[in-house]
Design an enzyme around this catalytic site. Structure first.
Site, PDB file in Angstrom:
ATOM      1  N   CYS A 290       0.857  -1.200   0.000  1.00  0.00           N
ATOM      2  CA  CYS A 290       0.000   0.000   0.000  1.00  0.00           C
ATOM      3  C   CYS A 290       0.888   1.242   0.000  1.00  0.00           C
ATOM      4  O   CYS A 290       1.686   1.416   0.922  1.00  0.00           O
ATOM      5  CB  CYS A 290      -0.896   0.028   1.234  1.00  0.00           C
ATOM      6  SG  CYS A 290      -2.058  -1.342   1.371  1.00  0.00           S
TER       7      CYS A 290
ATOM      8  N   CYS B 109      -6.746  -2.821 -16.964  1.00  0.00           N
ATOM      9  CA  CYS B 109      -5.931  -2.687 -15.752  1.00  0.00           C
ATOM     10  C   CYS B 109      -4.696  -1.830 -16.026  1.00  0.00           C
ATOM     11  O   CYS B 109      -3.770  -1.794 -15.212  1.00  0.00           O
ATOM     12  CB  CYS B 109      -5.525  -4.063 -15.221  1.00  0.00           C
ATOM     13  SG  CYS B 109      -4.572  -5.067 -16.381  1.00  0.00           S
TER      14      CYS B 109
END
Length: 451
Positions: free
Chosen positions: A100, A407
Site C-alpha cells: 500500500c 488494468c
C-alpha cells in the site's frame, strides 16, 4: 505505471555534467504535486524528484533510492511540514511495506488521483475524452482483498524466518503481523499461520504462501523441496483447527490436501457460483467486481438472444452473467485450462447460452469459426499489455458497442485511439477502484459506432 518524464521540467542536455547523487543521501525539499503513481514531485537544481510517501505542499526530508540523469527516486523519511490532506496510516507497516503506497491519502483524494490519471492518459496518448465520465466504482477502503501472496525468506545467517510483503522499491521482505486490506477471514488466519511457520523444523523449503477467501478459505504452500513430515503435520493441524483448506505446490500445479476440496466465489445478483483453483486469475475485490460486472452488462445492454463476444473471458466472470440475462455469448480465452474451467462453471450453473473457445488473442483472427456471423456487442478484459491486435479487427466483428475493461490506462488509451480510427466514439469511461490504498488504476470504457 505512468510515464515519469511527460510534462516535467528536465534540465536541457548539454553544458557541464553534474555529479550523480549517491543512494542514501538525504535531501530536504518541497513537494509541488503528485505523479500518477502517487509519489510526490519536487524540483531541485534542475532535477526532478519522485518521493514516495510525500504530498503536495509538504516539506520533507527524503532519502535517495536511486538516480539517473535528471531524475531522482526517493522515499520520505520525515515530514517537516505536513499537508492538510495527510492522514495517519491505519496499518503499522504502511510506510515500509510495498503493498500500500497511499494509506496517508484520504479515500476521496485517492479516487481523484486515479480519475486524473485516467483522464491524462486518454488525453495525452489518444487525444480523446469521453462524452460523459462515469462515477468511480468503489467499495470498502480496507478489508477488501480476498487473495494475497506472502513472501517467505529464511535468513540462514540470523536463523530467522521472514514472512510478509516486499518492501517498497526493494526485494527485502517486511515481516508483517497484520494486514488491513485483507478480508476479515484472512486477517483472522494470520496469527495462527505465522505461529505455525515459525515452529517449522525446515522453513527454508517454503517458497511463498497464497491466501484465498471465497466459498471457503484456503492456504497454498509453495515449497521448493519436500516438506518434513513434522512440518506437514503442523500445517495439517493448523488447517484443521482454523477450518481452512490446505493446498500444496511442489514441482507441478497446486494440489489440495483433500481431493474433495472445492473453492469458488459467488455473484449473488445473478445467482451464480464460479469454481476456481489456486493459480487461476480472479479479481481480488469482490464488491468492486460485482459492481464492475453490473456496469458492464448495463453498458453492453444486450437484448435477449443477441450475440455478445467476451474476449479474455477467464473463468466466465462476465460470460456467465451475460448468459444469465439471456445473451448468446461466445467466450474466448487463451488458456485451454481456463476454457475448460469456464465451460464447467456454465454447466454447473445450468447455462446453455454460452460457448467457449481457446485462441491466441495476440494474433489475427484468421478463419476463426467462432467469429463468423458477427456480434451485437463485444467485451474485452485484457491483461496489462492490452488488446491492440484485437481492436484492429473490431469492425470485422460488426459490433456497435464495445466495453473495454482495463488494468492499464496507458494501453487502454493506445487501444482507444485505434477504435476511434475505426469510427467508434468513446461514450463513457470511469475508474474501477479495485485496489484501494494503492495508485493502481483500473478502468472501464464504452465505445459506440454509429449505424
Amino acid at each position: 505505471m505512468a510515464k515519469r518524464s511527460g510534462g516535467l521540467r528536465f534540465q536541457p542536455s548539454g553544458g557541464e555534467k553534474r555529479p550523480q547523487i549517491p543512494t542514501g543521501k538525504k535531501q530536504r525539499l518541497g513537494i509541488e504535486r503528485l505523479a500518477n503513481d502517487g509519489r510526490g514531485i519536487g524540483f531541485i537544481e534542475g532535477r526532478t524528484w519522485f518521493v514516495e510517501g510525500a504530498l503536495p505542499g509538504e516539506t520533507v526530508e527524503a532519502r535517495v533510492l536511486g538516480a539517473r540523469s535528471q531524475v531522482v527516486e526517493a522515499r520520505s523519511e520525515r515530514v517537516l511540514t505536513a499537508s492538510e490532506q495527510r492522514r495517519l496510516e491505519p496499518c503499522p507497516h504502511a510506510r515500509v511495506c510495498g503493498g500500500c503506497n497511499l494509506q496517508h491519502l484520504p479515500a476521496a483524494d485517492q479516487l481523484a488521483l486515479k480519475q486524473r490519471s485516467l483522464a491524462e492518459q486518454l488525453s495525452r496518448l489518444a487525444n480523446i475524452e469521453p462524452t460523459a465520465w462515469a462515477a468511480p466504482l468503489s467499495g470498502p477502503e480496507f478489508g477488501y482483498r480476498r487473495r494475497a501472496r506472502l513472501a517467505v525468506r529464511w535468513d540462514n545467517k540470523d536463523r530467522r524466518l521472514d514472512v510478509g510483503f516486499r518492501a517498497s522499491a526493494s526485494q527485502d521482505i517486511v515481516a508483517i503481523r497484520e494486514c488491513h486490506v485483507l478480508v476479515q477471514p484472512l486477517q483472522a488466519l494470520l496469527p495462527a499461520l505465522l505461529t505455525t511457520l515459525h515452529a517449522m523444523d525446515k522453513p527454508q523449503v517454503i517458497g511463498h504462501l497464497e491466501l484465498f477467501s471465497g466459498t471457503a478459505e484456503a492456504v497454498l504452500v509453495r515449497h521448493t523441496a519436500a516438506l518434513a513430515a513434522t512440518d506437514l503435520q503442523r500445517l495439517e493441524t493448523f488447517a484443521r483447527e482454523q477450518g481452512v483448506q490446505l493446498w500444496l505446490q511442489g514441482e507441478g500445479g497446486p494440489q489440495p490436501l483433500e481431493p474433495a476440496y472445492t473453492l469458488g466465489y459467488r455473484l449473488p445478483a445473478w445467482d451464480l457460483e464460479l469454481a476456481w483453483r489456486p493459480g487461476d486469475f480472479v479479481q481480488v475485490n469482490a464488491p468492486v467486481n460485482e459492481a464492475m460486472v453490473a456496469q458492464a452488462l448495463e453498458w453492453l445492454a444486450p437484448q435477449a438472444g443477441e450475440r455478445v463476444l467476451d474476449l479474455f473471458s477467464g473463468l466466465g466472470n462476465f460470460t456467465l452473467p451475460l448468459a444469465r440475462i439471456g445473451a448468446q455469448v461466445v467466450a474466448v480465452e487463451g488458456s485451454e485450462q481456463m476454457v475448460e474451467r469456464a465451460r464447467t462453471n456454465a454447466e454447473h450453473n445450468g447455462l446453455d447460452g454460452a460457448h467457449f473457445y481457446q485462441a491466441d488473442l495476440s494474433k489475427p483472427l484468421v478463419e476463426a469459426q467462432w467469429a463468423e456471423g458477427g456480434f451485437a456487442a463485444v467485451l474485452l478484459d485484457p491483461p496489462r499489455d492490452g488488446a491492440l491486435e484485437i481492436v484492429r479487427q473490431m469492425t470485422t466483428l460488426g459490433a456497435r458497442r464495445v466495453v473495454y475493461v482495463s488494468c492499464n490506462p496507458a494501453t487502454l488509451a493506445r487501444d482507444a485511439a485505434e477504435l476511434v480510427r475505426q469510427g467508434y466514439r468513446l461514450e463513457r469511461a470511469g475508474v474501477l477502484d479495485m485496489f484501494p490504498q494503492t495508485a493502481h488504476v483500473e478502468a472501464m470504457a464504452l465505445f459506440e459506432r454509429p449505424a
